[in-house]
Design a protein around this motif. Structure first.
Motif, mmCIF file in Angstrom:
data_model
loop_
_atom_site.group_PDB
_atom_site.id
_atom_site.type_symbol
_atom_site.label_atom_id
_atom_site.label_comp_id
_atom_site.label_asym_id
_atom_site.label_seq_id
_atom_site.Cartn_x
_atom_site.Cartn_y
_atom_site.Cartn_z
ATOM 1 N N LYS A 1 0.797 -1.221 0.000
ATOM 2 C CA LYS A 1 0.000 0.000 0.000
ATOM 3 C C LYS A 1 0.832 1.276 0.000
ATOM 4 N N GLY A 2 2.018 1.230 0.629
ATOM 5 C CA GLY A 2 2.831 2.436 0.756
ATOM 6 C C GLY A 2 3.207 3.036 -0.581
ATOM 7 N N VAL A 3 3.835 2.231 -1.424
ATOM 8 C CA VAL A 3 4.271 2.735 -2.719
ATOM 9 C C VAL A 3 3.093 3.011 -3.637
ATOM 10 N N VAL A 4 2.017 2.222 -3.521
ATOM 11 C CA VAL A 4 0.820 2.430 -4.341
ATOM 12 C C VAL A 4 0.163 3.764 -3.997
ATOM 13 N N GLY B 1 6.226 7.452 -0.734
ATOM 14 C CA GLY B 1 5.664 6.124 -0.963
ATOM 15 C C GLY B 1 6.760 5.072 -1.000
ATOM 16 N N VAL B 2 7.874 5.394 -1.639
ATOM 17 C CA VAL B 2 9.015 4.478 -1.697
ATOM 18 C C VAL B 2 9.634 4.310 -0.307
ATOM 19 N N ILE B 3 9.799 5.433 0.425
ATOM 20 C CA ILE B 3 10.357 5.370 1.779
ATOM 21 C C ILE B 3 9.458 4.514 2.673
ATOM 22 N N ASP B 4 8.156 4.712 2.532
ATOM 23 C CA ASP B 4 7.178 3.925 3.289
ATOM 24 C C ASP B 4 7.382 2.443 3.033
ATOM 25 N N GLN B 5 7.509 2.088 1.757
ATOM 26 C CA GLN B 5 7.647 0.686 1.391
ATOM 27 C C GLN B 5 8.972 0.094 1.865
ATOM 28 N N LYS B 6 10.033 0.894 1.827
ATOM 29 C CA LYS B 6 11.367 0.403 2.177
ATOM 30 C C LYS B 6 11.607 0.371 3.687
ATOM 31 N N LEU B 7 11.196 1.419 4.383
ATOM 32 C CA LEU B 7 11.522 1.552 5.804
ATOM 33 C C LEU B 7 10.335 1.280 6.728
ATOM 34 N N GLY B 8 9.130 1.272 6.179
ATOM 35 C CA GLY B 8 7.936 1.114 6.995
ATOM 36 C C GLY B 8 7.259 2.455 7.240
#
Length: 421
Positions: A138-141, A292-299
């Motif tokens: 969901k983060g990156v999306v 969104g990328v940071i969310d997906q990578k780091l939480g």
């Protein structure tokens, strides 16, 4: 046995859903949040109404956008696409009347209804669809779909004055209503509530038997979450999560809603102030994707903390805008780039803890509290006459938000998809 197709998180059907939810967020930001600087001044002058009154009601309508989450969460779980379609049709009717009525009372009521409708199709249904389709991605999306929110500054604000001048207010509102009806028809006829219903899988990763997929869709529609409102309000992490994401949004709106008049009062030209915001709108898109990328990578928890720290830097620079053009650009660019992630971090944080099965139940409380920040931020700009006092207030809120995020328990506690852990 026939299986659903594993297409990856960004297969054709997934991209179509990203575009659709992005359009829902664009319409919401245009018809609720985007009215203050475009539509309301024109209509106030045309009808002889007090624009300050309209702006206050606009802030209240933005609050209803958040409250709409609490009202429509259950309907969203049962059938998000139909619920969204009905809300879009209501919005279309309001848009037509909005451009033609000469009754101030009716106009104000319409603003309230539009705020609630927006809360239904955008803040609720769009987020539920995202949680259904991408429980772990969901983060990156959301980094991509929430671009729809910031596109308002690029595709709506510059176009509305031109359309009003060319075809008039009533006809312009009809055009917007027609576009909204088209989106409603797409929701009714083409959109699927779950990836299984569309012949694919959550996150597009693992193929499962088609009959099993249909069974999962039926279960998801019928599922009753054990996370009742009473249980949710007793969990401290729900409150810290809501405040940790909602307070930065409030801060961002105090800056965005007041900076142009503040810059002009400091002696900067209106053209310069507008150009700062135009470029900032582009950086909102960059920030939305980046976070969104940071969310997906780091939480989501770490991404939210980084977002708040960026806001700190921006507000500190804003305190020196009067004497430094470098601080003007720095404050606006950093804050707007960071704020591009505001709408995606809120639902992403909820999904991190609760997953797609329990997401609507949890988001009904957490999302409502967090999204109220936007409307409150707009309203608070009318309270603080001194910019420095407002910025100090913003710093205090950001400190509270950062503490809230740091103490939030982000461990997954919702129902998992069987066989897809």
């Amino acid at each position: 046995m026939e299986k659903t197709k594993a297409s990856g998180a960004f297969g054709p059907k997934q991209i179509g859903m990203i575009v659709f939810t992005g359009v829902l967020m664009l319409l919401s930001s245009c018809f609720v949040g985007g009215q203050t600087n475009t539509v309301l001044p024109v209509i106030a002058e045309l009808r002889g109404w007090d624009v300050n009154l309209l702006n206050v009601v606009s802030g209240i309508a933005a609050l209803l956008d958040g409250i709409g989450i609490l009202i429509f969460a259950a309907l969203s779980r049962k059938n998000a696409k139909v619920t969204a379609g009905v809300a879009l049709l209501i919005m279309a009717v309001c848009l037509v009347i909005y451009g033609r009525t000469t009754s101030l009372g009716l106009f104000l009521v319409l603003m309230f209804v539009m705020g609630a409708s927006s809360g239904c199709f955008s803040s609720t249904c769009a987020m539920t669809l995202t949680a259904n389709w991408w429980p772990t991605k969901k983060g990156v999306v959301l980094g991509f779909s929430t671009i729809g929110v910031v596109l308002m500054q690029i595709v709506y604000v510059p176009v509305m004055p031109v359309l009003y001048a060319k075809i008039g207010v009533p006809n312009t509102q009809v055009v917007l209503a027609v576009i909204t009806v088209i989106v409603a028809l797409i929701s009714f006829l083409l959109i699927k509530d779950t990836p299984e219903e569309a012949g694919t899988t959550p996150d597009g990763l693992t193929g499962i038997e088609l009959e099993k997929a249909k069974d999962i869709t039926a279960q998801l529609h019928a599922y009753k979450s054990p996370f009742t409102l009473g249980k949710l309000v007793k969990d401290p992490s729900n409150w810290t999560q809501a405040l940790g994401t909602g307070l930065p949004l409030l801060v961002a709106m105090t800056f965005i809603a007041s900076t142009i008049p503040i810059l002009i009062s400091y002696g900067y030209s209106p053209a310069f102030a507008s150009s700062v915001f135009a470029i900032g709108g582009i950086l909102c898109i960059v920030g939305s994707i980046l976070f969104g990328v940071i969310d997906q990578k780091l939480g989501t928890k770490k991404a939210t903390a980084i977002y708040i720290i960026c806001m700190f830097v921006a507000i500190f620079m804003a305190m020196n805008m009067k004497n430094s053009v470098i601080c003007v650009w720095g404050a606006a660019m950093i804050l707007m780039a960071a704020n591009g992630s505001a709408r995606n971090l809120i639902p992403s944080f909820v999904g991190t803890r609760y997953g797609r099965w329990d997401y609507p139940a949890a988001y009904s409380l957490i999302g409502t509290i967090a999204m109220l920040g936007g409307g409150l931020g707009i309203m608070l700009t009318g309270i603080f006459k001194n910019p420095m006092k407002m910025y100090i207030f913003d710093i205090v809120l950001l400190v509270i938000a950062l503490i809230c995020v740091c103490v939030t328990n982000d461990k997954f506690i919702g129902k998992k998809d069987e066989g897809m852990e």
